[in-house]
Design a protein around this motif. Structure first.
Motif, short mmCIF file in Angstrom:
data_model
loop_
_atom_site.label_atom_id
_atom_site.label_comp_id
_atom_site.label_asym_id
_atom_site.label_seq_id
_atom_site.Cartn_x
_atom_site.Cartn_y
_atom_site.Cartn_z
N ALA A 32 45.82 51.39 23.84
CA ALA A 32 44.91 50.36 24.38
C ALA A 32 43.48 50.85 24.18
O ALA A 32 43.21 52.05 24.17
CB ALA A 32 45.18 50.11 25.86
N VAL A 33 42.55 49.90 24.04
CA VAL A 33 41.13 50.22 23.90
C VAL A 33 40.53 50.39 25.29
O VAL A 33 40.74 49.56 26.18
CB VAL A 33 40.38 49.12 23.13
CG1 VAL A 33 38.88 49.38 23.12
CG2 VAL A 33 40.90 49.03 21.70
N ASN A 34 39.80 51.48 25.49
CA ASN A 34 39.14 51.72 26.78
C ASN A 34 37.93 50.81 26.93
O ASN A 34 37.16 50.63 25.98
CB ASN A 34 38.69 53.17 26.89
CG ASN A 34 39.84 54.14 27.01
OD1 ASN A 34 40.85 53.83 27.64
ND2 ASN A 34 39.72 55.30 26.40
N PHE A 35 37.75 50.27 28.13
CA PHE A 35 36.55 49.50 28.48
C PHE A 35 35.86 50.22 29.63
O PHE A 35 36.46 50.41 30.70
CB PHE A 35 36.91 48.07 28.89
CG PHE A 35 36.92 47.09 27.75
CD1 PHE A 35 36.07 46.00 27.74
CD2 PHE A 35 37.78 47.28 26.67
CE1 PHE A 35 36.08 45.10 26.68
CE2 PHE A 35 37.79 46.40 25.62
CZ PHE A 35 36.93 45.30 25.61
N ASP A 36 34.61 50.63 29.42
CA ASP A 36 33.88 51.37 30.45
C ASP A 36 33.65 50.47 31.67
O ASP A 36 33.38 49.26 31.54
CB ASP A 36 32.53 51.86 29.91
CG ASP A 36 32.70 52.93 28.84
OD1 ASP A 36 33.86 53.34 28.61
OD2 ASP A 36 31.70 53.34 28.24
N GLN A 52 43.37 41.48 37.37
CA GLN A 52 43.70 41.57 35.95
C GLN A 52 42.90 40.46 35.27
O GLN A 52 43.10 39.28 35.55
CB GLN A 52 45.20 41.38 35.73
CG GLN A 52 45.63 41.48 34.27
CD GLN A 52 47.13 41.53 34.11
OE1 GLN A 52 47.77 42.51 34.45
NE2 GLN A 52 47.71 40.44 33.61
N ILE A 53 41.97 40.84 34.41
CA ILE A 53 41.04 39.87 33.82
C ILE A 53 41.67 39.28 32.56
O ILE A 53 41.83 39.96 31.54
CB ILE A 53 39.70 40.54 33.49
CG1 ILE A 53 39.11 41.20 34.75
CG2 ILE A 53 38.72 39.55 32.90
CD1 ILE A 53 37.89 42.07 34.48
N GLU A 54 42.03 38.01 32.62
CA GLU A 54 42.72 37.33 31.52
C GLU A 54 41.72 36.85 30.48
O GLU A 54 40.64 36.35 30.81
CB GLU A 54 43.52 36.14 32.05
CG GLU A 54 44.53 36.49 33.14
CD GLU A 54 45.80 37.08 32.56
OE1 GLU A 54 46.06 36.89 31.35
OE2 GLU A 54 46.54 37.76 33.32
N MET A 55 42.10 36.95 29.18
CA MET A 55 41.25 36.52 28.09
C MET A 55 42.10 35.96 26.95
O MET A 55 43.15 36.52 26.64
CB MET A 55 40.42 37.70 27.55
CG MET A 55 39.49 38.34 28.57
SD MET A 55 38.62 39.77 27.88
CE MET A 55 39.98 40.94 27.80
N ASP A 56 41.63 34.88 26.35
CA ASP A 56 42.24 34.34 25.14
C ASP A 56 41.36 34.76 23.97
O ASP A 56 40.21 34.29 23.84
CB ASP A 56 42.35 32.81 25.20
CG ASP A 56 43.38 32.37 26.23
OD1 ASP A 56 44.39 33.07 26.38
OD2 ASP A 56 43.16 31.31 26.86
N GLN A 70 45.26 38.29 26.11
CA GLN A 70 45.14 39.70 26.45
C GLN A 70 44.47 39.82 27.80
O GLN A 70 44.02 38.83 28.39
CB GLN A 70 44.32 40.44 25.37
CG GLN A 70 45.01 40.49 24.01
CD GLN A 70 44.26 41.34 22.99
OE1 GLN A 70 43.73 40.83 22.02
NE2 GLN A 70 44.24 42.65 23.21
N TRP A 71 44.41 41.03 28.31
CA TRP A 71 43.82 41.22 29.63
C TRP A 71 43.24 42.62 29.76
O TRP A 71 43.60 43.55 29.03
CB TRP A 71 44.86 40.99 30.73
CG TRP A 71 46.11 41.80 30.56
CD1 TRP A 71 46.32 43.08 30.96
CD2 TRP A 71 47.32 41.38 29.91
NE1 TRP A 71 47.58 43.50 30.62
CE2 TRP A 71 48.22 42.47 29.97
CE3 TRP A 71 47.72 40.19 29.30
CZ2 TRP A 71 49.50 42.39 29.44
CZ3 TRP A 71 48.99 40.12 28.76
CH2 TRP A 71 49.86 41.20 28.84
N LEU A 72 42.31 42.71 30.71
CA LEU A 72 41.75 44.00 31.09
C LEU A 72 42.39 44.41 32.40
O LEU A 72 42.45 43.63 33.35
CB LEU A 72 40.23 43.92 31.26
CG LEU A 72 39.41 43.76 29.98
CD1 LEU A 72 37.95 43.47 30.31
CD2 LEU A 72 39.51 45.01 29.12
N LEU A 81 42.05 47.39 27.57
CA LEU A 81 42.40 46.12 26.96
C LEU A 81 43.88 46.18 26.56
O LEU A 81 44.27 46.97 25.70
CB LEU A 81 41.52 45.86 25.73
CG LEU A 81 41.82 44.59 24.94
CD1 LEU A 81 41.57 43.35 25.78
CD2 LEU A 81 40.98 44.56 23.67
N GLU A 82 44.70 45.35 27.18
CA GLU A 82 46.14 45.39 26.96
C GLU A 82 46.65 44.01 26.55
O GLU A 82 45.91 43.03 26.53
CB GLU A 82 46.85 45.86 28.24
CG GLU A 82 46.45 47.25 28.69
CD GLU A 82 47.17 47.68 29.96
OE1 GLU A 82 47.84 46.82 30.59
OE2 GLU A 82 47.08 48.87 30.33
#
Length: 667
Positions: A32-36, A52-56, A70-72, A81-82
């Motif tokens: 997964a990509v790290n988000f600061d 859990q922050i949802e994103m399209d 995806q979500w943070l 980012l998963e």
């Protein structure tokens, strides 16, 4: 709420791509990509750590661009980012050092956007890292750019991948103003967008910018000001409205108010100054703002300034969107200012247990509670009491010298000569209670009440930093804390000393008040007068921190014959408590009324006993009788003793004893 997020990917993150694993390069199983955390706080300020922050998100695949949910998700230190580990061979190039770029529209739920990865030697990567907009990547793992902060980077990405990244917003092209020669010179009109940038840089924070608009509302005789700070994920991005029930404006006056450097006529007690407040405060927070106003019995009308569309200096009156109409509804009269697409601060304020959006609301409430406390208390000269709400919650006043134990010294009026007439400055010193005195005073109300009182007195920060001058202009607090040029440092033992300085607009020029009304320069004459008064209260503050002399030890008193040895031992060790006062029948005495005690610096009375509407008593004692002052200090934590003292002093007042004492003193 559109952001551009940049990150240089590391070895541990690249396991997200199946192709990296197939090549046998994967080390850890992070995938997964790290988000600061600071980037997430800025982009999603309303998100809680448990969310859990949802994103399209759109992304590259072997068969073209696809969209995936995806979500943070919060980890121990950062977010990740998963939800999508691409299996496409397209990503066979990924290696440590490649550039991850994401465009995200965070004003909706779920958020929407796109991401792409560029090789470290790709022209796009080289161009972005060679631009100053990426400078913060030198010491941060990830950065988030908003609006003009990433204009050139956005352009690079949109030109390279228009299917994933949108082009930066282009303002209306403004042709260079014609050079018109006159008989005595040349007419040179300013560039609108650049002038907006200058006005936006006057030094406002969100709280001080809102306070500037509250000034305008109060000057328009508003008695209620309702502030709505919309949730940034509510569908309309970051926005705010400031509505009042003041007198409102007819179309011509609204047009003049929207003019930069408007020719406004200010009343004697007006909080305005230069005619820049509305525009400067608004442009410090947004590029687009709308003002809607109506007079009693007249229809509402509006004008909008858009920094990207100011051709010919024309303020637009285009129809408002439905949600804008709803956000700017007025009653019978009044004015509302709507800020759209507000800039988020580069560093979001944070505190434990609160999301950044809620913390911003809290900071705004604290600022307005302090700055406008006299208006909220109904104590501003010539003004009715004002109600301020934020998202429906009332702002309660925070008077920096309003605690019942604060001691007021005699006020002094200082005259400052000006070209027109002498200006008057009211100066008054106050001595605050110590933390122990606050704890004792609020003991009956519990620890939370004492903690709340300490927070209010310390202005929710370091108490030591809040000592010094509190400077008011027409009852509006404009600067506080510190001793200006009079003392260089804040001594911990003088932190109980505060000095109120109040002046009106006649001294604006003498005090060098700036556009944002946040900078004040006190003349040397006034500083000398203030210093003589402040020196007294500073010394009195220092006295409170001096340790009292230890009384010589006395030998223990033998227990009376027949007394319990255990009881005598407890008394000598100080562990026994005196029994509570009892009534005539041996039952506990009724609770004493609430009594406040103040020591004041005055020569007008020795004592004064007053009774409030709720039955509470206030005892004020001056230093004219040292014995009485000493007695009050000894018994101030005993409400029953204070009740007896108040009754005794009241009896003396009935016999006019104090009147005779004062007469003898004068003789």
């Amino acid at each position: 709420m559109r952001f551009l997020i940049l990150r240089i990917l590391t070895h541990s993150e690249l396991g997200m791509f199946h192709e990296y694993r197939r090549q046998g390069k994967e080390g850890s199983k992070q995938r997964a990509v790290n988000f600061d955390w600071d980037v997430v706080d800025r982009v999603f300020p309303a998100a809680k750590d448990s969310d859990q922050i949802e994103m399209d998100l759109m992304y590259d695949t072997d068969s073209g661009v696809h969209t995936a949910r995806q979500w943070l998700k919060r980890q121990e230190k950062n977010w990740r980012l998963e939800g999508n580990c691409p299996k496409d061979k397209f990503y066979q190039f990924v290696d440590p050092g490649c550039l991850f770029a994401m465009e995200i529209e965070a004003g909706t739920n779920p958020a929407s956007g796109s991401w792409a990865v560029f090789p470290k030697d790709d022209p796009v990567t080289r161009a972005i890292l060679a631009d100053g907009e990426s400078s913060r990547l030198a010491n941060s793992g990830m950065i988030a750019l908003h609006g003009e902060e990433g204009e050139r980077t956005w352009r690079i990405l949109s030109e390279a991948r228009p299917d994933l990244f949108s082009a930066p917003r282009e303002g209306t092209a403004i042709a260079p103003a014609p050079v018109i020669a006159g008989p005595n010179g040349v007419e040179l009109a300013p560039n609108p967008a650049r002038l907006v940038n200058i006005l936006a840089a006057v030094g406002h924070t969100l709280s001080s910018a809102v306070a500037d608009l509250v000034d305008n509302a109060i000057s328009a005789d508003a008695t209620r000001i309702d502030i709505t700070f919309g949730r940034p994920d509510g569908g309309h991005g970051r926005w705010m409205s400031i509505a009042d029930n003041g007198c409102g404006m007819e179309p011509a006056r609204l047009a003049e108010a929207m003019r930069i450097g408007s020719d406004s006529e200010y009343e004697d007690n007006s909080l305005g100054k230069y005619g820049y407040g509305l525009k400067g405060a608004s442009w410090s927070q947004t590029r687009v703002f709308t003002v809607v106003s109506k007079r009693d019995g007249a229809p509402a009308h509006h004008l909008t300034w858009d920094a990207e569309d100011m051709e010919g200096w024309i303020a637009k009156s285009d129809p408002l969107e439905p949600w804008e109409q709803e956000a700017t509804v007025l009653g019978n009269r009044g004015t509302v200012v709507l800020w759209k697409d507000m800039r988020p601060p580069q560093s979001m304020p944070t505190t434990r247990g609160l999301d950044p959006y809620s913390y911003e609301v809290m900071l705004l409430e604290r600022h307005l509670a302090l700055v406008f406390h006299r208006f909220l208390e109904g104590k501003a000269a010539g003004r009715k009491r004002v109600i301020i709400t934020i998202n429906g919650n009332h702002v309660e006043p925070n008077n920096p010298v309003g605690h019942p134990l604060a001691v007021a010294y005699d006020a002094k009026t200082v005259r400052i000569p000006t070209e027109a007439d002498d200006g008057k400055v009211l100066v008054q010193a106050y001595l605050l209670p110590t933390e122990d005195e606050i704890a004792a005073y609020h003991e009956a109300d519990g620890a939370d009440a004492a903690r709340r009182a300490r927070e209010l007195i310390s202005l929710h920060g370091n108490w030591n930093d809040t000592q010094g001058l509190f400077i008011y202009r027409h009852d509006r607090l404009i600067k506080w804390g510190g001793w200006h040029q009079m003392w260089k440092t804040n001594d911990e033992k003088t932190k109980l000393a505060r000095v109120i300085v109040h002046f009106d607009k006649a001294l604006d020029d003498a005090f060098k008040i700036n556009i944002s009304k946040q900078i004040v320069q006190l003349p040397m004459q006034l500083q000398s007068e203030i210093k003589s008064l402040a020196d007294i209260v500073r010394k009195d503050s220092q006295k409170k921190y001096r340790k009292p002399r230890q009384a010589p030890a006395t030998p223990p008193v033998p227990s009376p014959a027949g007394g319990s040895a255990g009881a005598g031992s407890a008394a000598r060790n100080g562990s026994s408590k005196a029994p509570a006062p009892a009534g005539p029948t041996g039952t506990p005495a009724a609770p004493a009324p609430r009594i406040g005690v103040k020591e004041v610096k005055t020569d007008k009375f020795v004592w004064k006993v007053t009774k409030g509407l709720t039955g509470s008593l206030d005892i004020q004692v001056s230093e004219l009788n040292p014995g009485l002052s000493a007695l009050v200090r000894q018994i101030r934590s005993d409400p029953h003793a204070l009740a007896h003292l108040a009754d005794f002093l009241g009896g003396l007042d009935e016999m006019e004893v104090q009147k005779h004492l004062m007469a003898e003193r004068d003789n």
